[in-house]
Design an enzyme around this catalytic site. Structure first.
Site, PDB file in Angstrom:
ATOM      1  N   ARG A  64      16.744 -11.672 -20.425  1.00  0.00           N
ATOM      2  CA  ARG A  64      16.521 -12.375 -21.703  1.00  0.00           C
ATOM      3  C   ARG A  64      17.672 -12.117 -22.667  1.00  0.00           C
ATOM      4  NH1 ARG A  64      12.198 -11.473 -26.368  1.00  0.00           N
ATOM      5  NH2 ARG A  64      12.229 -13.567 -27.274  1.00  0.00           N
ATOM      6  N   ASN A  93      14.889 -13.056 -32.238  1.00  0.00           N
ATOM      7  CA  ASN A  93      15.608 -12.014 -31.489  1.00  0.00           C
ATOM      8  C   ASN A  93      15.023 -10.624 -31.684  1.00  0.00           C
ATOM      9  OD1 ASN A  93      17.553 -13.535 -30.147  1.00  0.00           O
ATOM     10  ND2 ASN A  93      18.954 -13.519 -31.892  1.00  0.00           N
TER      11      ASN A  93
END
Length: 326
Positions: A64, A93
């Site tokens: 990721r 994030n």
């Protein structure tokens, strides 16, 4: 017909590989650190192995991480930079992990080859190794990336895939990164490992008058939906996560595509892949042939990790991944 389709995609993949290698020679190259830091790749792999042995979620986190880094400002480790209003501060994030793995590998490499190996290359190679460690294909990728010096939270949202995206929205975003429809389907296979917060698929459910969750998205398998509602009931803590793949969550395999065909894709952005004729054919091919998925993964991952790379005199080689050298 099925065999011809697979053969065609393999032929296209090999043709792309030849063309792409020729292209990257001007900026990146295979075995870039062979002379300047020959132990770099081994150090990175050993670091990923060590962290993964104590935390099996590490491969999914590293995968990721490379996506979120490369889609914003290109593959330049801009996501590693810390500070106010940097990419890390964007809500999309805040749940990204794996930073400690990159920092650890960087510290060791700096002892042997100071100022030589970029954080951007470490991210790309760590993600590559994470896939291999989780049971996926072991591939080579070119190196020579340099680290960027800009990291802005405002650049994140327009450049990352939201889990509620439609097919058209994903195709359009991937196209801006030089990634094709095939790349979209292949790289979505990254969801075969990793975890997701309950909030990331909350829009597929709704609350009744008593505050109990009900399935709103009828494209989702009802039995799978019941499991998700048990794991993520109304009012669940924001930190609670579920596995992306309910079957083999720690193994990089083609189960993701089998899940899609069984209407068990976790995100709306997963499920739409079988609502389109062109992408459904690819999903079926990869669900039926793991080798075919792995072969295409090698090509698409190579493309992903060269999105917007900086090389030559552009950027820098950071001493610490968390801050620029200036």
């Amino acid at each position: 017909m099925e065999t011809r389709t697979r053969t065609l995609f393999l032929a296209i993949s090999y043709l792309f590989m030849f063309s792409f290698v020729c292209f990257v020679k001007g900026s990146l190259s295979f075995n870039f650190y062979a002379a300047s830091c020959p132990s770099a790749e081994l150090i990175i792999r050993d670091t990923v192995n060590s962290f993964s042995s104590t935390d099996p979620s590490i491969p999914g986190k590293l995968l990721r991480l490379v996506f979120h880094d490369c889609f914003v400002e290109g593959c330049d480790a801009s996501l590693m930079l810390q500070g106010n209003n940097t990419e890390q501060s964007d809500p999309g994030n805040r749940s990204v992990g794996g930073f400690s793995v990159i920092d650890s590998a960087k510290r060791v490499i700096e002892k042997f080859c100071p100022g030589t190996v970029s954080c951007a290359d470490i991210i790309a190679m760590a993600a590559r190794d994470a896939v291999d460690i989780a049971g996926g294909p072991r591939i080579m990728i070119p190196t020579g990336r340099r680290d960027g010096m800009i990291s802005l939270a405002s650049n994140v949202r327009p450049n990352i895939v939201d889990t509620s995206f439609s097919m058209d929205e994903m195709v359009q975003l991937f196209a801006t990164k030089g990634l094709s429809l095939l790349d979209l389907v292949v790289l979505s296979g990254a969801h075969t490992i990793g975890t997701a917060h309950c909030s990331s698929f909350r829009d597929r459910f709704e609350e009744d008058s008593r505050g109990k969750l009900m399935l709103a998205d009828k494209t989702l398998d009802s039995d799978y939906a019941e499991v998700l509602m048990e794991q993520c009931p109304s009012g669940v803590q924001p930190s609670v996560k579920v596995n992306n793949d309910p079957q083999t969550s720690l193994v990089f395999d083609n189960m993701y595509y089998q899940n899609l065909l069984a209407h068990k894709g976790l995100f709306q952005s997963d499920s739409v892949l079988i609502s389109n004729d062109s992408t459904r054919i690819l999903v079926e091919d990869f669900a039926n042939d793991q080798d075919l998925f792995f072969q295409n993964w090698a090509q698409s991952f190579l493309k992903l990790t060269t999105v917007g790379v900086k090389s030559g005199d552009v950027g820098e080689i950071r001493i610490s991944c968390a801050s620029t050298n200036a």
